[in-house]
Write a protein that holds these residues in place. Structure first.
Motif, mmCIF file in Angstrom:
data_model
loop_
_atom_site.group_PDB
_atom_site.id
_atom_site.type_symbol
_atom_site.label_atom_id
_atom_site.label_comp_id
_atom_site.label_asym_id
_atom_site.label_seq_id
_atom_site.Cartn_x
_atom_site.Cartn_y
_atom_site.Cartn_z
ATOM 1 N N CYS A 85 -7.753 10.547 -8.070
ATOM 2 C CA CYS A 85 -8.414 10.944 -6.824
ATOM 3 C C CYS A 85 -8.507 12.463 -6.685
ATOM 4 N N VAL A 111 -2.735 7.175 -9.445
ATOM 5 C CA VAL A 111 -3.714 7.199 -8.358
ATOM 6 C C VAL A 111 -4.033 8.613 -7.908
ATOM 7 N N LEU A 141 -3.614 4.407 3.216
ATOM 8 C CA LEU A 141 -3.355 3.916 1.858
ATOM 9 C C LEU A 141 -3.752 2.465 1.614
ATOM 10 N N PRO A 181 -6.575 0.917 1.456
ATOM 11 C CA PRO A 181 -7.640 0.664 0.476
ATOM 12 C C PRO A 181 -7.185 0.763 -0.988
ATOM 13 N N CYS A 182 -5.996 1.318 -1.222
ATOM 14 C CA CYS A 182 -5.471 1.458 -2.584
ATOM 15 C C CYS A 182 -4.773 0.194 -3.072
ATOM 16 N N ALA A 213 0.835 -1.199 0.000
ATOM 17 C CA ALA A 213 0.000 0.000 0.000
ATOM 18 C C ALA A 213 0.867 1.245 0.000
ATOM 19 N N VAL A 237 -10.323 3.216 -9.297
ATOM 20 C CA VAL A 237 -9.763 3.398 -7.960
ATOM 21 C C VAL A 237 -10.930 3.382 -6.976
ATOM 22 N N CYS A 277 -10.004 4.368 -1.290
ATOM 23 C CA CYS A 277 -8.617 4.720 -1.604
ATOM 24 C C CYS A 277 -8.499 6.240 -1.727
#
Length: 117
Positions: free
Chosen positions: A99, A95, A36, A38-39, A8, A50, A54
């Motif tokens: 986001c 990422v 992190l 959840p990523c 993560a 994603v 995350c």
């Protein structure tokens, strides 16, 4: 569990190194890893989007890393965890933008955390 934390963190290094472990920093590595986690699945190649959790974690970490020392601490946490871990670099690098977070420097596995501002 420790391997998941390492992965993560590696994910965010390439997509979010705006942030690591100096004594004066207010953001701990355990906070970085928790935000992190959840990523991890996405960065490892699972799913096409994603996860919302995350992005929530990234935004939480981004907001928590309010000072240069905080951001350098986050960077160091991620780099330490990323050593020896293989991940999808392209997914990891994207990422932050997916986001809605942007940083003013290039994210890379070999970046110098002492230069993060």
């Amino acid at each position: 569990m420790a391997t998941q934390c390492k992965l993560a963190c590696a994910v965010v290094l390439l997509g979010m190194v705006a942030f690591a472990p100096y004594a004066e920093a207010g953001v701990s590595c355990s906070t970085v890893y928790g935000d992190l986690m959840p990523c991890l699945g996405y960065i490892m190649g699972s799913g096409k989007q994603v996860p919302a959790a995350c992005c929530s974690g990234i935004n939480s970490l981004y907001n928590a890393a309010a000072t240069t020392a905080d951001r350098q601490a986050v960077c160091s946490c991620i780099k330490s965890a990323a050593k020896g871990v293989s991940l999808d670099v392209n997914r990891a690098a994207g990422v932050l933008s997916k986001c809605g977070v942007s940083v003013s420097y290039k994210i890379s596995a070999d970046m110098d955390c002492s230069k993060v501002e």
